[in-house]
Design an enzyme around this catalytic site. Structure first.
Site, PDB file in Angstrom:
ATOM      1  N   GLU A 308     -34.536  47.030 -28.698  1.00 38.73           N
ATOM      2  CA  GLU A 308     -35.881  46.532 -28.360  1.00 38.73           C
ATOM      3  C   GLU A 308     -36.330  46.929 -26.966  1.00 38.73           C
ATOM      4  OE1 GLU A 308     -36.318  42.622 -31.061  1.00 38.73           O
ATOM      5  OE2 GLU A 308     -35.017  42.393 -29.310  1.00 38.73           O
TER       6      GLU A 308
HETATM    7  C1  LIG Z   1     -30.074  43.121 -31.686  1.00 39.88           C
HETATM    8  C2  LIG Z   1     -31.196  42.140 -31.688  1.00 39.88           C
HETATM    9  N1  LIG Z   1     -32.141  42.051 -30.773  1.00 39.88           N
HETATM   10  C3  LIG Z   1     -32.953  40.894 -31.065  1.00 39.88           C
HETATM   11  C4  LIG Z   1     -32.705  40.775 -32.591  1.00 39.88           C
HETATM   12  O1  LIG Z   1     -31.344  41.226 -32.699  1.00 39.88           O
HETATM   13  O2  LIG Z   1     -32.926  39.469 -33.136  1.00 39.88           O
HETATM   14  C5  LIG Z   1     -32.376  38.372 -32.410  1.00 39.88           C
HETATM   15  C6  LIG Z   1     -32.784  37.069 -33.097  1.00 39.88           C
HETATM   16  O3  LIG Z   1     -32.364  37.046 -34.442  1.00 39.88           O
HETATM   17  C7  LIG Z   1     -32.867  38.376 -30.958  1.00 39.88           C
HETATM   18  O4  LIG Z   1     -32.345  37.256 -30.264  1.00 39.88           O
HETATM   19  C8  LIG Z   1     -32.397  39.681 -30.309  1.00 39.88           C
HETATM   20  O5  LIG Z   1     -32.827  39.715 -28.936  1.00 39.88           O
END
Ligand SMILES: CC1=[NH+][C@H]2[C@@H](O1)O[C@H](CO)[C@@H](O)[C@@H]2O
Length: 496
Positions: A308
């Protein structure tokens, strides 16, 4: 009552041969380990600590040079060669219980099986009436995957050492051998870095919702590492970069491209922060953080995140990751990252952790093409922070609702097209903590799905099916009750 059946173990073993006999543990029993192996003696002491409170037996831990004729023996010779580095051979006759393995880790895993074959009352912490019976027979067992993990996000909400230790106790029952600690994110920095002290004192001073947060001193982190190691669990620390870094940016103005520190963040959005790829200080920062973390971490992996990075231009992401991956390998460690890391060059031995919800993904395919192995954490199967159903009071639902059967009914080897099964190193069950603040919250989301994922990671695919698993899982319920584990009584499971 008949002793617990050899076929009731979770994860289901590779081969189970009941003998139809019964062994009764005598009050005089000793736990015997091979002369000269301190590691085996430590497993013996662990087993004694497990059994003494409920049996009330002395259970002295002694060393032997051969094979004893009575009691419990944990031996490092004579195991079937198929057990390999983490497996074991358990033999129960009418007079003797032996766990044989090639390593102390194998003995530890055999002890977890032995534990499950004793009556559930063995989990009580006060003396219970016997008899302490075991079904006679042989189990030869070894894991399908080398990487069998859980992840705890201690950034969104901080969890102290005792909570982490308790979670380590709970997951070690199911032969999990890795705990990934998500130590940094937008809402919190959770590990002391001597060269950058404000990361902990400022970056660790709050959490989602504005609470006090917290952080581990190096001594506390080492305490966790050692506690995990005694349970043959490796700690994988994660410093998430270049996104998910608001806590670091709020701690040091110079880390920001505009030299202005943003405020601390206590919400639950993602994707809004980025390290400053164009500043040299960023690389000094990353190199020093990773070097200090590596020095505290005996395990082979440093997880550098990579998910992200929505506020980092794609070209900058590649530039950054290609420059910092060598910082990891320079410490002697191996890179692990979320599967978006596939956009950057390979790093020797790299692990890409798949967290997508689809059955194919360009980034994970790219990572594998470049040489990466894969740890499977599909968010719609393995994320323990997903709600079980619409009534679940805790957790998120962006990846879908995950009841126990959903968590169980998939094959890590074949879920992803474009990724050969030979690239799969194992499975990890992440637990993100936006909505979780207590040990009871962690337990509610982890049990019963973590044991389901542990079986995926350990057992042969051919030995797995929901209809027999759900019965074995249900029989774990009374054991969790005695351990005061706050588990969710899924309506899909016939609880004993
Ligand atoms: C690898 C990843 N990045 C995000 C995603 O997983 O979802 C999570 C919540 O389910 C969140 O906390 C996290 O920051």
């Amino acid at each position: 009552a008949a002793p617990v059946s050899l076929t009731s173990v979770v994860p289901v073993p590779v081969t189970v041969q009941p003998a139809g006999t019964t062994y009764t543990l005598p009050a005089s029993a000793a736990i015997q380990t091979p002369t000269g192996s301190t590691a085996a003696a430590a497993v013996g002491a662990y087993l004694a600590d497990l059994l003494r409170p409920s049996t009330g037996y002395a259970l002295p831990v002694t060393t032997v040079s051969g094979t004893p004729t009575s009691g419990i023996a944990l031996l490092l010779t004579g195991a079937d060669p198929s057990v390999g580095g983490e497996g074991y051979q358990l033999d129960v006759t009418t007079t003797l219980v032996t766990v044989r393995a090639q390593t102390a880790a194998g003995l530890f895993h055999g002890v977890q099986t032995l534990r499950q074959l004793l009556p559930a009352a063995v989990e009580a912490r006060t003396v219970q009436p016997g008899p302490w019976e075991l079904a006679g027979g042989r189990i030869i067992d070894y894991p399908r995957y080398a990487y069998r993990g859980a992840m705890l996000d201690v950034s969104r909400h901080f969890f102290g050492v005792d909570t982490v230790k308790r979670y380590l106790d709970e997951i070690s029952q199911y032969k999990i051998n890795t705990l990934h600690l998500h130590l940094s994110d937008d809402q919190g920095w959770r590990i002391v870095v001597d060269a950058w002290p404000r990361l902990a004192t400022v970056g660790g001073s709050t959490q989602v919702g504005g609470g006090a947060g917290g952080y581990y001193t190096k001594a506390q982190y080492t305490d966790i590492v050692n506690y995990a190691a005694a349970r043959h669990i490796t700690i994988v620390p994660e410093i998430d970069m270049p996104g998910h870094v608001n806590a670091a940016l709020a701690s040091y103005a110079e880390l920001n491209c505009n030299n202005t520190a943003p405020p601390l963040y206590t919400g639950t959005s993602v994707g809004f922060s980025s390290l400053c790829v164009g500043k040299e200080v960023t690389y000094t920062f990353v190199q020093q953080v990773l070097a200090e973390l590596a020095a505290l971490t005996p395990g082979p992996y440093l997880h550098i995140g990579g998910d992200e990075a929505n506020s980092t231009p794609a070209a900058d992401y590649r530039t950054f990751m290609n420059r910092i991956q060598p910082y990891v390998t320079a410490t002697g460690k191996t890179v692990m990252g979320w599967h978006q890391l596939g956009q950057a060059d390979h790093s020797p031995g790299r692990i890409a952790q798949y967290w997508g919800t689809t059955t194919s993904d360009a980034n994970i395919s790219a990572a594998v093409t470049k040489g990466a192995k894969v740890v499977m954490s599909p968010a719609n199967k393995a994320y323990l922070d997903m709600k079980y159903n619409n009534q679940t009071p805790l957790g998120l639902s962006w990846a879908g609702l995950i009841e126990v059967q959903t968590a169980y009914n998939w094959d890590p080897a074949t879920l992803l097209s474009g990724v050969p099964s030979s690239a799969i190193l194992g499975v990890e069950a992440p637990m993100w903590s936006e909505t979780l603040t207590t040990l009871a919250n962690i337990e509610y989301m982890a049990f019963p799905r973590l044991p389901a994922l542990a079986e995926l990671a350990w057992s042969p695919q051919s030995a797995r099916n929901w209809d027999t698993f759900k019965v074995r899982l249900g029989a774990q319920g009374p054991r969790w009750t005695l351990q005061n584990i706050n588990f969710y009584r899924s309506t899909q499971v016939p609880w004993a």
